[in-house]
Design a protein around this motif. Sequence first.
Motif, PDB file in Angstrom:
ATOM      1  N   GLY A  71      15.907  64.491  32.164  1.00 13.71           N
ATOM      2  CA  GLY A  71      16.385  63.141  32.360  1.00 13.71           C
ATOM      3  C   GLY A  71      15.465  62.288  33.209  1.00 13.71           C
ATOM      4  O   GLY A  71      14.644  62.790  33.977  1.00 13.71           O
ATOM      5  N   SER A  72      15.612  60.983  33.068  1.00 17.76           N
ATOM      6  CA  SER A  72      14.864  60.043  33.896  1.00 17.76           C
ATOM      7  C   SER A  72      15.423  60.063  35.311  1.00 17.76           C
ATOM      8  O   SER A  72      16.466  60.664  35.586  1.00 17.76           O
ATOM      9  N   ASP A  73      14.754  59.362  36.214  1.00 17.70           N
ATOM     10  CA  ASP A  73      15.242  59.276  37.595  1.00 17.70           C
ATOM     11  C   ASP A  73      16.661  58.721  37.652  1.00 17.70           C
ATOM     12  O   ASP A  73      17.494  59.188  38.432  1.00 17.70           O
ATOM     13  N   VAL A  74      16.931  57.715  36.818  1.00 14.44           N
ATOM     14  CA  VAL A  74      18.258  57.103  36.810  1.00 14.44           C
ATOM     15  C   VAL A  74      19.306  58.120  36.369  1.00 14.44           C
ATOM     16  O   VAL A  74      20.388  58.225  36.957  1.00 14.44           O
ATOM     17  N   GLU A  75      18.990  58.897  35.329  1.00 15.19           N
ATOM     18  CA  GLU A  75      19.925  59.900  34.835  1.00 15.19           C
ATOM     19  C   GLU A  75      20.169  61.006  35.864  1.00 15.19           C
ATOM     20  O   GLU A  75      21.294  61.452  36.071  1.00 15.19           O
ATOM     21  N   LEU A  76      19.087  61.466  36.489  1.00 11.52           N
ATOM     22  CA  LEU A  76      19.189  62.629  37.371  1.00 11.52           C
ATOM     23  C   LEU A  76      19.727  62.291  38.755  1.00 11.52           C
ATOM     24  O   LEU A  76      20.479  63.081  39.339  1.00 11.52           O
ATOM     25  N   TYR A  77      19.356  61.127  39.298  1.00 10.22           N
ATOM     26  CA  TYR A  77      19.628  60.857  40.708  1.00 10.22           C
ATOM     27  C   TYR A  77      20.437  59.592  40.984  1.00 10.22           C
ATOM     28  O   TYR A  77      20.963  59.436  42.098  1.00 10.22           O
ATOM     29  N   GLY A  78      20.503  58.697  40.005  1.00  7.83           N
ATOM     30  CA  GLY A  78      21.253  57.469  40.231  1.00  7.83           C
ATOM     31  C   GLY A  78      20.798  56.754  41.492  1.00  7.83           C
ATOM     32  O   GLY A  78      19.596  56.576  41.723  1.00  7.83           O
ATOM     33  N   PRO A  79      21.726  56.351  42.370  1.00 10.65           N
ATOM     34  CA  PRO A  79      21.367  55.574  43.560  1.00 10.65           C
ATOM     35  C   PRO A  79      20.676  56.390  44.654  1.00 10.65           C
ATOM     36  O   PRO A  79      20.250  55.825  45.665  1.00 10.65           O
ATOM     37  N   PHE A  80      20.565  57.720  44.453  1.00  6.29           N
ATOM     38  CA  PHE A  80      20.000  58.562  45.508  1.00  6.29           C
ATOM     39  C   PHE A  80      18.492  58.789  45.363  1.00  6.29           C
ATOM     40  O   PHE A  80      17.890  59.488  46.163  1.00  6.29           O
ATOM     41  N   VAL A  81      17.885  58.205  44.333  1.00  8.34           N
ATOM     42  CA  VAL A  81      16.485  58.524  44.050  1.00  8.34           C
ATOM     43  C   VAL A  81      15.555  58.126  45.195  1.00  8.34           C
ATOM     44  O   VAL A  81      14.610  58.865  45.519  1.00  8.34           O
ATOM     45  N   ASP A  82      15.803  56.984  45.844  1.00  8.45           N
ATOM     46  CA  ASP A  82      14.893  56.563  46.914  1.00  8.45           C
ATOM     47  C   ASP A  82      14.974  57.506  48.114  1.00  8.45           C
ATOM     48  O   ASP A  82      13.946  57.866  48.703  1.00  8.45           O
ATOM     49  N   ALA A  83      16.179  57.907  48.485  1.00  3.01           N
ATOM     50  CA  ALA A  83      16.327  58.814  49.628  1.00  3.01           C
ATOM     51  C   ALA A  83      15.644  60.145  49.351  1.00  3.01           C
ATOM     52  O   ALA A  83      14.969  60.713  50.230  1.00  3.01           O
TER      53      ALA A  83
END
Length: 369
Positions: A277-289
Amino acid sequence: MAMTKHDESWWKTATIYQIYPKSFCDSGSKGTGDIKGIISKLDYLKHLGVDAIWLTPVYQSPMIDNGYDISDYYSINPEFGTMEDFRALVDEAHRLGMKVLLDWVANHSALDNAWVDSHPEWYQKDHEGKISGYLYVGDDGKEESWSDVAGLDYRSPALRSAMIEAMGFWVREAHIDGFRCDVAMRVPEDFWFEARTQLGRERELFWLAEADEPKLMQRAFDMGYDWELGNAFVAVARGKRTAASLGDLITHPPKAYPAGALRMRFVSNHDFNSWHGSDVELYGPFVDALTVLTFTLPGMPLIYSGQEAVNTHRLEFFERDPIRFKDRSRAPLYAKLSALKHDHPALAAGLAEGAIEVIDTHNPVLFAF
């Protein structure tokens, strides 16, 4: 780590960027991503804070396995350009102070590689004595195979010499700075040590294993993948484990690594993006942290093609799927984190890295160190 390193080695504060050539940038001459396109974006990567680029395979290939099926270890796939283009890429990267790592596939070759006919003794044979694929024993103990490639047999001293000679060609002729070695754990460790020793006589190279086996870090490789942490990031984002539990992976890793062994920290790479999955699929709002952790935990952070450009889709692995660089809203975050990695001594990787002290916040949603 058995290898001797200097305290001022470039990798101590480095950020590595994985480039997927056919999807990264089109120079306009071939209708697909190419080497000239990559050259046109080197300034952009430098401003992002990138210190090393890793190119997925650019060699001659039928592209059945997206270049991981090599027909000729000595030539560039015309789809990407020429040898002159590649030398120009390395020269420009070096001018900008960046290293270039080539993806090396020593475990298997394309079925149409000239070695299949000229040196069949270098290949695995099936139960009928034919070269028919790559055979291996899976984690469940059952024999499995990849039918679209031919497995190489490292019991042959002549194969070992030929493979090291092919690697040396790119060191001598293109002045690359190292290798990312595909499925490194399925090639004998003593071969990698032999390759490192011989090629190291020509120049110091950086060796990245697509593996997390500690034995590979003893003598042969500088850095391996941190698959455990990458998978844990996904589990945390999906609520399957607590953020606080990440501390155990750092202070008590499941595998015991040699002192100073580098870990490549990531939230994505081509396997994660294409298959999971893409970053959005895998992590949602937590990708930056989670991205911040890849830059601040000991090791080397990886940026995958297009992550900084808010790439919200899975890049097709077997087809050209151009990266859209229109939204670069995450690029300042990566640039800021790369600068922090460069400037803050506490974040240096390798032999001089500081000890991690995990802080117990008594809150499962917080990971502090």
